[in-house]
Design a protein around this motif. Sequence first.
Motif, mmCIF file in Angstrom:
data_model
loop_
_atom_site.group_PDB
_atom_site.id
_atom_site.type_symbol
_atom_site.label_atom_id
_atom_site.label_comp_id
_atom_site.label_asym_id
_atom_site.label_seq_id
_atom_site.Cartn_x
_atom_site.Cartn_y
_atom_site.Cartn_z
ATOM 1 N N PHE A 171 0.765 -1.343 -0.150
ATOM 2 C CA PHE A 171 -0.461 0.401 -0.039
ATOM 3 C C PHE A 171 0.734 1.321 -0.079
ATOM 4 C CE2 PHE A 171 -2.430 3.018 2.812
ATOM 5 C CZ PHE A 171 -3.563 3.233 1.807
ATOM 6 N N ASP A 172 0.269 2.424 -1.006
ATOM 7 C CA ASP A 172 1.547 3.886 -1.475
ATOM 8 C C ASP A 172 0.419 4.153 0.100
ATOM 9 O OD1 ASP A 172 2.579 6.221 -1.949
ATOM 10 O OD2 ASP A 172 1.691 6.034 -3.536
ATOM 11 N N ILE A 173 1.932 4.916 1.141
ATOM 12 C CA ILE A 173 1.253 5.242 2.492
ATOM 13 C C ILE A 173 0.762 6.391 2.555
ATOM 14 C CG2 ILE A 173 1.712 3.425 4.057
ATOM 15 C CD1 ILE A 173 4.066 5.025 4.509
ATOM 16 N N GLN A 174 1.083 6.991 1.484
ATOM 17 C CA GLN A 174 0.984 8.453 0.888
ATOM 18 C C GLN A 174 0.032 9.159 1.821
ATOM 19 O OE1 GLN A 174 4.375 11.277 0.147
ATOM 20 N NE2 GLN A 174 3.156 12.661 0.527
ATOM 21 N N GLY A 175 -0.110 10.337 2.379
ATOM 22 C CA GLY A 175 -1.201 10.982 3.368
ATOM 23 C C GLY A 175 -2.235 10.361 3.727
ATOM 24 N N TYR A 176 -1.410 9.011 4.402
ATOM 25 C CA TYR A 176 -2.385 7.479 5.069
ATOM 26 C C TYR A 176 -1.803 7.728 6.681
ATOM 27 C CZ TYR A 176 -5.640 6.959 1.565
ATOM 28 O OH TYR A 176 -6.605 7.231 0.534
ATOM 29 N N CYS A 177 -2.287 7.215 7.948
ATOM 30 C CA CYS A 177 -2.050 7.644 8.697
ATOM 31 C C CYS A 177 -2.041 6.218 9.444
ATOM 32 C CB CYS A 177 -2.742 8.933 9.930
ATOM 33 S SG CYS A 177 -4.254 8.086 10.206
ATOM 34 N N ALA A 178 -3.385 4.781 8.556
ATOM 35 C CA ALA A 178 -3.445 3.529 9.566
ATOM 36 C C ALA A 178 -4.652 3.482 8.541
ATOM 37 C CB ALA A 178 -3.756 4.129 10.823
ATOM 38 N N ILE A 179 -4.141 1.796 9.127
ATOM 39 C CA ILE A 179 -5.374 0.741 8.178
ATOM 40 C C ILE A 179 -5.983 0.521 9.097
ATOM 41 C CG2 ILE A 179 -5.280 -1.408 6.829
ATOM 42 C CD1 ILE A 179 -2.774 -0.384 5.897
#
Length: 293
Positions: free
Chosen positions: A94-102
């Motif tokens: 997963f491209d984590i750019q901009g995301y803080c959690a799943i």
Amino acid sequence: MNELRGAGVALVTPFNTDGTVDFESLAKLIDFQIDGGIDYLVVLGTTGETATLTAEERKQIWTFTSEKVNGRIPLVAGIGGNNTYEIANQVAEFDIQGYCAILSVSPYYNKPTQEGIYQHYKAIALASKLPIILYNVPGRTGSNLSPATTVRLAKDFDNIVATKEASGSFAQFNEIMRDKPADFLLISGDDPATLPMMALGAVGIISVVGNAYPAEVTALTKYCAQDDYATARPIHNKLLRITDLCFIEANPCGVKYILQEKGVIAHDSLRLPLLPVGKATQDAIKAEIALIG
């Protein structure tokens, strides 16, 4: 994980009448949430009809949402399923750019044992570059993520930081709150349970009705966080009937109709096997929208 406190919204995925993703409406919906004061957004949770989207569509929606939000509020990506190795691979890539959690829903349909659920989340935790939110929704998955397994995962993996609880069991909520690590977060997964769960110590809600009423859901969580339940209670009561109507013909059929009526999205289109709500539900929703104002 202060980003996960307060009001989160599980975004719907708007569709055009031909079934394609309506990115123009998605952009309007994102701005509507931010203007309403929502604290964070969950992109492609189960409310986003994720099971009906292709892998390429999911990537496009995650990227589009990250670019549209542009750091204004935190984002959580929904990545879950019942094929452990596939989900672990998706999480790893997963491209984590901009995301803080799943946010990852407990595996559905297979009805695994508690040890199987533990091993499922272990594989995801080991694969993930982001913190993990467990998601327990027995009414949809066909199995319950027990409080003992929740607490075991919270203690064994530093990157499992919260649980979205939609079991409807206050005995279960109490047990999690009693036994969890101090920094592990309990989040409501049912809009009507938000106020009583926050009274127990939950930190907020990942909301469905917040798609259509972000300001009200945000205000509710803020007053609860301040222990001002006298002010929170009328907001809670105001949202009860419209929340019921959101689910009367399955989620997200009702809330999509509300969003269309409010002009936030262009169409209440869904992907099969879901269908738009029928005339009786439409009339009930219109009447309740008028009452809420």
